[in-house]
Design a protein around this motif. Sequence first.
Motif, PDB file in Angstrom:
ATOM      1  N   GLY A  20       7.312  -5.292  14.216  1.00  0.00           N
ATOM      2  CA  GLY A  20       6.810  -4.288  13.293  1.00  0.00           C
ATOM      3  C   GLY A  20       7.357  -4.466  11.890  1.00  0.00           C
ATOM      4  O   GLY A  20       6.653  -4.273  10.905  1.00  0.00           O
ATOM      5  N   VAL A  21       8.642  -4.850  11.802  1.00  0.00           N
ATOM      6  CA  VAL A  21       9.228  -5.112  10.491  1.00  0.00           C
ATOM      7  C   VAL A  21       8.478  -6.247   9.803  1.00  0.00           C
ATOM      8  O   VAL A  21       8.147  -6.165   8.616  1.00  0.00           O
ATOM      9  CB  VAL A  21      10.736  -5.442  10.627  1.00  0.00           C
ATOM     10  CG1 VAL A  21      11.290  -6.030   9.344  1.00  0.00           C
ATOM     11  CG2 VAL A  21      11.512  -4.203  11.023  1.00  0.00           C
ATOM     12  N   VAL A  22       8.184  -7.304  10.547  1.00  0.00           N
ATOM     13  CA  VAL A  22       7.472  -8.446   9.959  1.00  0.00           C
ATOM     14  C   VAL A  22       6.031  -8.054   9.609  1.00  0.00           C
ATOM     15  O   VAL A  22       5.547  -8.337   8.511  1.00  0.00           O
ATOM     16  CB  VAL A  22       7.489  -9.650  10.924  1.00  0.00           C
ATOM     17  CG1 VAL A  22       6.611 -10.776  10.419  1.00  0.00           C
ATOM     18  CG2 VAL A  22       8.910 -10.143  11.134  1.00  0.00           C
ATOM     19  N   PHE A  23       5.359  -7.375  10.520  1.00  0.00           N
ATOM     20  CA  PHE A  23       3.950  -7.032  10.354  1.00  0.00           C
ATOM     21  C   PHE A  23       3.735  -6.059   9.188  1.00  0.00           C
ATOM     22  O   PHE A  23       2.942  -6.314   8.277  1.00  0.00           O
ATOM     23  CB  PHE A  23       3.441  -6.429  11.667  1.00  0.00           C
ATOM     24  CG  PHE A  23       1.974  -6.212  11.752  1.00  0.00           C
ATOM     25  CD1 PHE A  23       1.098  -7.281  11.744  1.00  0.00           C
ATOM     26  CD2 PHE A  23       1.454  -4.942  11.861  1.00  0.00           C
ATOM     27  CE1 PHE A  23      -0.262  -7.087  11.835  1.00  0.00           C
ATOM     28  CE2 PHE A  23       0.096  -4.732  11.958  1.00  0.00           C
ATOM     29  CZ  PHE A  23      -0.759  -5.807  11.946  1.00  0.00           C
ATOM     30  N   TYR A  24       4.459  -4.945   9.201  1.00  0.00           N
ATOM     31  CA  TYR A  24       4.272  -3.946   8.151  1.00  0.00           C
ATOM     32  C   TYR A  24       4.978  -4.336   6.858  1.00  0.00           C
ATOM     33  O   TYR A  24       4.559  -3.922   5.778  1.00  0.00           O
ATOM     34  CB  TYR A  24       4.710  -2.572   8.643  1.00  0.00           C
ATOM     35  CG  TYR A  24       3.835  -2.095   9.770  1.00  0.00           C
ATOM     36  CD1 TYR A  24       2.489  -1.844   9.558  1.00  0.00           C
ATOM     37  CD2 TYR A  24       4.332  -1.950  11.055  1.00  0.00           C
ATOM     38  CE1 TYR A  24       1.663  -1.439  10.593  1.00  0.00           C
ATOM     39  CE2 TYR A  24       3.521  -1.540  12.099  1.00  0.00           C
ATOM     40  CZ  TYR A  24       2.194  -1.286  11.859  1.00  0.00           C
ATOM     41  OH  TYR A  24       1.377  -0.895  12.882  1.00  0.00           O
ATOM     42  N   GLY A  25       6.035  -5.123   6.950  1.00  0.00           N
ATOM     43  CA  GLY A  25       6.667  -5.665   5.742  1.00  0.00           C
ATOM     44  C   GLY A  25       5.727  -6.606   5.010  1.00  0.00           C
ATOM     45  O   GLY A  25       5.726  -6.667   3.784  1.00  0.00           O
ATOM     46  N   GLY A  26       4.918  -7.342   5.768  1.00  0.00           N
ATOM     47  CA  GLY A  26       3.897  -8.188   5.154  1.00  0.00           C
ATOM     48  C   GLY A  26       2.858  -7.368   4.418  1.00  0.00           C
ATOM     49  O   GLY A  26       2.389  -7.756   3.342  1.00  0.00           O
ATOM     50  N   ALA A  27       2.489  -6.225   4.977  1.00  0.00           N
ATOM     51  CA  ALA A  27       1.536  -5.345   4.292  1.00  0.00           C
ATOM     52  C   ALA A  27       2.120  -4.821   2.991  1.00  0.00           C
ATOM     53  O   ALA A  27       1.444  -4.778   1.957  1.00  0.00           O
ATOM     54  CB  ALA A  27       1.156  -4.172   5.201  1.00  0.00           C
ATOM     55  N   ILE A  28       3.389  -4.451   3.025  1.00  0.00           N
ATOM     56  CA  ILE A  28       4.039  -3.933   1.816  1.00  0.00           C
ATOM     57  C   ILE A  28       4.151  -5.028   0.763  1.00  0.00           C
ATOM     58  O   ILE A  28       3.843  -4.811  -0.415  1.00  0.00           O
ATOM     59  CB  ILE A  28       5.413  -3.340   2.177  1.00  0.00           C
ATOM     60  CG1 ILE A  28       5.220  -2.074   3.022  1.00  0.00           C
ATOM     61  CG2 ILE A  28       6.226  -3.028   0.933  1.00  0.00           C
ATOM     62  CD1 ILE A  28       6.482  -1.574   3.660  1.00  0.00           C
ATOM     63  N   GLY A  29       4.584  -6.207   1.176  1.00  0.00           N
ATOM     64  CA  GLY A  29       4.703  -7.321   0.222  1.00  0.00           C
ATOM     65  C   GLY A  29       3.372  -7.730  -0.379  1.00  0.00           C
ATOM     66  O   GLY A  29       3.273  -8.012  -1.573  1.00  0.00           O
ATOM     67  N   GLY A  30       2.331  -7.733   0.436  1.00  0.00           N
ATOM     68  CA  GLY A  30       1.002  -8.075  -0.071  1.00  0.00           C
ATOM     69  C   GLY A  30       0.458  -7.049  -1.040  1.00  0.00           C
ATOM     70  O   GLY A  30      -0.161  -7.384  -2.051  1.00  0.00           O
ATOM     71  N   ALA A  31       0.690  -5.764  -0.747  1.00  0.00           N
ATOM     72  CA  ALA A  31       0.200  -4.711  -1.631  1.00  0.00           C
ATOM     73  C   ALA A  31       0.904  -4.753  -2.978  1.00  0.00           C
ATOM     74  O   ALA A  31       0.277  -4.648  -4.031  1.00  0.00           O
ATOM     75  CB  ALA A  31       0.390  -3.334  -0.973  1.00  0.00           C
ATOM     76  N   ILE A  32       2.214  -4.959  -2.943  1.00  0.00           N
ATOM     77  CA  ILE A  32       2.971  -4.998  -4.205  1.00  0.00           C
ATOM     78  C   ILE A  32       2.572  -6.228  -5.016  1.00  0.00           C
ATOM     79  O   ILE A  32       2.331  -6.133  -6.223  1.00  0.00           O
ATOM     80  CB  ILE A  32       4.479  -4.975  -3.918  1.00  0.00           C
ATOM     81  CG1 ILE A  32       4.872  -3.605  -3.357  1.00  0.00           C
ATOM     82  CG2 ILE A  32       5.279  -5.282  -5.165  1.00  0.00           C
ATOM     83  CD1 ILE A  32       6.290  -3.538  -2.850  1.00  0.00           C
ATOM     84  N   THR A  33       2.475  -7.375  -4.361  1.00  0.00           N
ATOM     85  CA  THR A  33       2.122  -8.609  -5.079  1.00  0.00           C
ATOM     86  C   THR A  33       0.716  -8.532  -5.663  1.00  0.00           C
ATOM     87  O   THR A  33       0.501  -8.884  -6.822  1.00  0.00           O
ATOM     88  CB  THR A  33       2.230  -9.822  -4.137  1.00  0.00           C
ATOM     89  OG1 THR A  33       3.533  -9.842  -3.563  1.00  0.00           O
ATOM     90  CG2 THR A  33       1.980 -11.110  -4.876  1.00  0.00           C
ATOM     91  N   GLY A  34      -0.238  -8.067  -4.865  1.00  0.00           N
ATOM     92  CA  GLY A  34      -1.610  -7.967  -5.356  1.00  0.00           C
ATOM     93  C   GLY A  34      -1.759  -7.008  -6.518  1.00  0.00           C
ATOM     94  O   GLY A  34      -2.489  -7.266  -7.481  1.00  0.00           O
ATOM     95  N   ARG A  35      -1.043  -5.900  -6.480  1.00  0.00           N
ATOM     96  CA  ARG A  35      -1.118  -4.921  -7.560  1.00  0.00           C
ATOM     97  C   ARG A  35      -0.415  -5.436  -8.815  1.00  0.00           C
ATOM     98  O   ARG A  35      -0.901  -5.246  -9.935  1.00  0.00           O
ATOM     99  CB  ARG A  35      -0.490  -3.595  -7.116  1.00  0.00           C
ATOM    100  CG  ARG A  35      -0.510  -2.526  -8.143  1.00  0.00           C
ATOM    101  CD  ARG A  35      -1.876  -2.205  -8.697  1.00  0.00           C
ATOM    102  NE  ARG A  35      -2.783  -1.705  -7.699  1.00  0.00           N
ATOM    103  CZ  ARG A  35      -4.107  -1.629  -7.876  1.00  0.00           C
ATOM    104  NH1 ARG A  35      -4.646  -2.014  -9.018  1.00  0.00           N
ATOM    105  NH2 ARG A  35      -4.879  -1.186  -6.924  1.00  0.00           N
TER     106      ARG A  35
END
Length: 118
Positions: A99-114
Amino acid sequence: MALFAPLIVGLPIGYFTWSKVFQSVDNTVFDITHPNVQEHRPISVMGSIGGTVTSMMILSKLTFRPATRQRLFFGKLPPNANIRIETLKMGIELLFRAGVVFYGGAIGGAITGRMIAK
Protein backbone atom coordinates in the motif's frame (compact mmCIF):
# COMPACT_ATOMS: atom_id res chain seq x y z
CA MET A 1 -11.43 -19.38 -8.39
CA ALA A 2 -9.39 -18.60 -5.29
CA LEU A 3 -7.08 -16.50 -7.45
CA PHE A 4 -9.67 -14.67 -9.52
CA ALA A 5 -12.21 -13.77 -6.81
CA PRO A 6 -9.82 -11.40 -4.98
CA LEU A 7 -8.77 -9.90 -8.32
CA ILE A 8 -12.35 -9.29 -9.41
CA VAL A 9 -13.15 -7.61 -6.09
CA GLY A 10 -9.76 -5.97 -5.47
CA LEU A 11 -9.02 -4.36 -8.83
CA PRO A 12 -11.96 -1.94 -8.88
CA ILE A 13 -11.44 -1.06 -5.22
CA GLY A 14 -7.72 -0.50 -5.80
CA TYR A 15 -8.33 1.59 -8.91
CA PHE A 16 -10.95 3.84 -7.35
CA THR A 17 -9.03 4.39 -4.12
CA TRP A 18 -5.82 5.08 -6.10
CA SER A 19 -7.60 7.59 -8.31
CA LYS A 20 -9.24 9.22 -5.27
CA VAL A 21 -5.82 9.62 -3.58
CA PHE A 22 -4.39 10.99 -6.84
CA GLN A 23 -7.24 13.46 -7.28
CA SER A 24 -7.21 14.73 -3.70
CA VAL A 25 -3.43 15.27 -3.74
CA ASP A 26 -3.70 16.97 -7.13
CA ASN A 27 -6.41 19.34 -5.83
CA THR A 28 -4.37 20.12 -2.71
CA VAL A 29 -1.21 20.84 -4.68
CA PHE A 30 -3.18 23.02 -7.12
CA ASP A 31 -4.71 24.99 -4.25
CA ILE A 32 -1.28 25.51 -2.68
CA THR A 33 0.46 26.54 -5.90
CA HIS A 34 -2.42 28.65 -7.32
CA PRO A 35 -4.21 30.24 -4.34
CA ASN A 36 -6.33 32.74 -6.30
CA VAL A 37 -7.39 30.59 -9.28
CA GLN A 38 -10.85 28.98 -9.19
CA GLU A 39 -10.77 26.72 -12.26
CA HIS A 40 -8.40 23.78 -12.37
CA ARG A 41 -5.97 23.57 -15.25
CA PRO A 42 -5.13 20.15 -16.69
CA ILE A 43 -2.07 18.35 -15.39
CA SER A 44 0.86 17.03 -17.38
CA VAL A 45 0.01 13.41 -18.21
CA MET A 46 3.56 12.42 -19.10
CA GLY A 47 4.82 14.13 -15.94
CA SER A 48 2.27 12.20 -13.90
CA ILE A 49 3.25 8.89 -15.46
CA GLY A 50 6.93 9.61 -14.96
CA GLY A 51 6.39 10.73 -11.36
CA THR A 52 4.28 7.68 -10.59
CA VAL A 53 6.77 5.21 -12.04
CA THR A 54 9.76 6.92 -10.45
CA SER A 55 8.19 7.22 -7.02
CA MET A 56 6.97 3.60 -7.12
CA MET A 57 10.48 2.43 -8.02
CA ILE A 58 12.04 4.44 -5.20
CA LEU A 59 9.42 3.39 -2.66
CA SER A 60 9.65 -0.28 -3.64
CA LYS A 61 13.42 -0.17 -3.17
CA LEU A 62 13.00 1.49 0.22
CA THR A 63 10.16 -0.66 1.57
CA PHE A 64 11.23 -4.03 0.17
CA ARG A 65 14.92 -4.20 1.03
CA PRO A 66 16.71 -7.55 0.48
CA ALA A 67 16.44 -8.57 4.14
CA THR A 68 12.72 -7.78 4.16
CA ARG A 69 12.11 -9.71 0.94
CA GLN A 70 14.00 -12.67 2.34
CA ARG A 71 12.04 -12.59 5.59
CA LEU A 72 8.61 -12.15 3.95
CA PHE A 73 8.92 -14.60 1.07
CA PHE A 74 11.58 -17.15 2.01
CA GLY A 75 12.08 -16.89 5.77
CA LYS A 76 11.54 -19.79 8.12
CA LEU A 77 9.08 -19.67 10.96
CA PRO A 78 10.32 -19.56 14.53
CA PRO A 79 10.12 -22.89 16.39
CA ASN A 80 6.73 -23.67 17.97
CA ALA A 81 5.06 -20.77 16.12
CA ASN A 82 1.43 -20.88 15.11
CA ILE A 83 1.49 -20.91 11.31
CA ARG A 84 -1.85 -19.12 11.03
CA ILE A 85 -0.81 -16.23 13.24
CA GLU A 86 2.57 -15.90 11.52
CA THR A 87 0.93 -15.99 8.08
CA LEU A 88 -1.56 -13.34 9.18
CA LYS A 89 1.23 -11.08 10.50
CA MET A 90 3.28 -11.45 7.32
CA GLY A 91 0.22 -10.88 5.14
CA ILE A 92 -0.69 -7.68 6.98
CA GLU A 93 2.89 -6.44 6.74
CA LEU A 94 3.01 -7.26 3.02
CA LEU A 95 -0.33 -5.49 2.47
CA PHE A 96 0.90 -2.40 4.35
CA ARG A 97 4.21 -2.26 2.45
CA ALA A 98 2.47 -2.76 -0.91
CA GLY A 99 0.00 0.00 0.00
CA VAL A 100 2.87 2.37 0.75
CA VAL A 101 4.31 1.70 -2.71
CA PHE A 102 0.95 1.79 -4.50
CA TYR A 103 -0.52 4.92 -2.92
CA GLY A 104 2.88 6.61 -2.63
CA GLY A 105 3.11 6.27 -6.40
CA ALA A 106 -0.23 8.04 -6.73
CA ILE A 107 0.98 10.87 -4.52
CA GLY A 108 4.28 11.20 -6.38
CA GLY A 109 2.55 11.18 -9.75
CA ALA A 110 0.01 13.80 -8.72
CA ILE A 111 2.65 16.14 -7.34
CA THR A 112 4.96 15.71 -10.33
CA GLY A 113 2.20 16.16 -12.90
CA ARG A 114 0.87 19.28 -11.20
CA MET A 115 4.30 20.85 -10.73
CA ILE A 116 5.29 20.26 -14.37
CA ALA A 117 1.97 21.73 -15.58
CA LYS A 118 2.53 24.83 -13.45
